[in-house]
Design a protein around this motif. Structure first.
Motif, PDB file in Angstrom:
ATOM      1  N   LEU A  74      -7.998  14.212  28.507  1.00  0.00           N
ATOM      2  CA  LEU A  74      -7.037  14.482  27.438  1.00  0.00           C
ATOM      3  C   LEU A  74      -6.118  15.600  27.931  1.00  0.00           C
ATOM      4  CD1 LEU A  74      -6.488  13.608  24.463  1.00  0.00           C
ATOM      5  CD2 LEU A  74      -7.887  15.548  23.775  1.00  0.00           C
ATOM      6  N   PRO A  75      -4.854  15.286  28.236  1.00  0.00           N
ATOM      7  CA  PRO A  75      -3.960  16.283  28.846  1.00  0.00           C
ATOM      8  C   PRO A  75      -3.434  17.339  27.884  1.00  0.00           C
ATOM      9  CG  PRO A  75      -2.781  14.233  28.564  1.00  0.00           C
ATOM     10  CD  PRO A  75      -4.197  13.985  28.115  1.00  0.00           C
ATOM     11  N   ASP A 121       4.344  18.336  27.982  1.00  0.00           N
ATOM     12  CA  ASP A 121       4.333  18.224  26.517  1.00  0.00           C
ATOM     13  C   ASP A 121       4.279  16.767  26.063  1.00  0.00           C
ATOM     14  OD1 ASP A 121       4.451  20.984  26.152  1.00  0.00           O
ATOM     15  OD2 ASP A 121       6.634  21.011  25.949  1.00  0.00           O
ATOM     16  N   GLU A 122       5.119  15.942  26.653  1.00  0.00           N
ATOM     17  CA  GLU A 122       5.177  14.531  26.261  1.00  0.00           C
ATOM     18  C   GLU A 122       3.828  13.837  26.459  1.00  0.00           C
ATOM     19  OE1 GLU A 122       7.509  10.436  27.522  1.00  0.00           O
ATOM     20  OE2 GLU A 122       8.412  12.357  28.042  1.00  0.00           O
ATOM     21  N   SER A 123       3.157  14.132  27.558  1.00  0.00           N
ATOM     22  CA  SER A 123       1.849  13.525  27.828  1.00  0.00           C
ATOM     23  C   SER A 123       0.795  13.996  26.830  1.00  0.00           C
ATOM     24  CB  SER A 123       1.395  13.851  29.254  1.00  0.00           C
ATOM     25  OG  SER A 123       2.303  13.304  30.187  1.00  0.00           O
ATOM     26  N   ALA A 124       0.829  15.274  26.474  1.00  0.00           N
ATOM     27  CA  ALA A 124      -0.126  15.801  25.504  1.00  0.00           C
ATOM     28  C   ALA A 124       0.078  15.142  24.147  1.00  0.00           C
ATOM     29  CB  ALA A 124       0.013  17.319  25.388  1.00  0.00           C
ATOM     30  N   VAL A 125       1.316  15.052  23.693  1.00  0.00           N
ATOM     31  CA  VAL A 125       1.615  14.440  22.398  1.00  0.00           C
ATOM     32  C   VAL A 125       1.207  12.967  22.407  1.00  0.00           C
ATOM     33  CG1 VAL A 125       3.489  13.737  20.844  1.00  0.00           C
ATOM     34  CG2 VAL A 125       3.434  16.065  21.772  1.00  0.00           C
ATOM     35  N   LYS A 126       1.534  12.268  23.470  1.00  0.00           N
ATOM     36  CA  LYS A 126       1.203  10.843  23.567  1.00  0.00           C
ATOM     37  C   LYS A 126      -0.316  10.635  23.517  1.00  0.00           C
ATOM     38  CE  LYS A 126       1.890   6.813  26.527  1.00  0.00           C
ATOM     39  NZ  LYS A 126       2.422   6.341  27.805  1.00  0.00           N
ATOM     40  N   ALA A 127      -1.073  11.442  24.245  1.00  0.00           N
ATOM     41  CA  ALA A 127      -2.531  11.309  24.281  1.00  0.00           C
ATOM     42  C   ALA A 127      -3.166  11.660  22.938  1.00  0.00           C
ATOM     43  CB  ALA A 127      -3.106  12.185  25.392  1.00  0.00           C
ATOM     44  N   LEU A 128      -2.698  12.724  22.309  1.00  0.00           N
ATOM     45  CA  LEU A 128      -3.253  13.106  21.011  1.00  0.00           C
ATOM     46  C   LEU A 128      -2.925  12.062  19.946  1.00  0.00           C
ATOM     47  CD1 LEU A 128      -2.589  16.939  21.210  1.00  0.00           C
ATOM     48  CD2 LEU A 128      -4.841  15.831  21.115  1.00  0.00           C
TER      49      LEU A 128
END
Length: 181
Positions: free
Chosen positions: A112-113, A153-160
């Motif tokens: 989870l990034p 940021d984009e990867s964190a939002v997408k994963a969450l």
């Protein structure tokens, strides 16, 4: 017009601090607010989502879940996701208000990034039904000024969001089709 030395010194200090602040800002918290309206009373929705340990029981994005102290504040939950495990800690559980809040514990950025996050799950009345809300605030896995690809940021939002959205939709589908567990 020539300024006296103290004013020139102060001006130079302000300029230097402003320049440094622009280069050392770090990440900003990302905000993800997801919700779903469900044609059922709040108590019926809360009955499905209220067990901190049982996220896997209603969220298809989670393959297994357990918690060491159930719904007690301080309980540590272990989530098994397709890429591995993460832990979360329950901060507040209020059955009367139909709300719980938690924060991240151990999180491998390959799983989870996100380096740090906190979430709140709530059930509220909405017309003749309910609104199940899930809010998460978190930071990307790479908190440096130039994050690596996949750790931004984009990867964190997408994963969450990929963790949250399937659960909300599954609860609505289950309850509205007549199932409770």
């Amino acid at each position: 017009m020539q300024f006296p030395p103290p004013v020139r010194l102060l001006s130079a200090a302000v300029l230097a601090l402003t320049t440094l602040a622009g280069h050392a800002h770090g990440p900003t918290p990302q905000k993800i607010d997801e919700s779903v309206t469900i044609a059922a009373p709040p108590a019926a929705v809360w009955a499905v989502v209220s067990n901190f340990a049982d996220l896997a029981g209603w969220n298809p994005a989670v393959t297994a879940s357990s918690a060491d102290r159930g719904n007690e504040a301080g309980s540590t939950r272990t989530l098994t996701l397709p890429a591995g495990q993460v832990t979360e800690q329950l901060d507040d559980y209020d059955a009367a208000a139909m709300s719980m809040s938690y924060r991240s514990g151990t999180t491998d950025p390959k799983v989870l990034p996100a380096s740090s996050y906190s979430g709140r799950l709530t059930v509220k009345p909405d017309g003749s039904g309910s609104k199940l809300g899930w809010q998460v605030r978190g930071y990307r896995a790479d908190t440096g000024n130039d994050p690596a690809a996949g750790m931004d940021d984009e990867s964190a939002v997408k994963a969450l969001r990929a963790l949250m959205r399937p659960g909300l939709d599954a609860v609505r589908a289950r309850i509205e089709s007549g199932g409770t567990r």
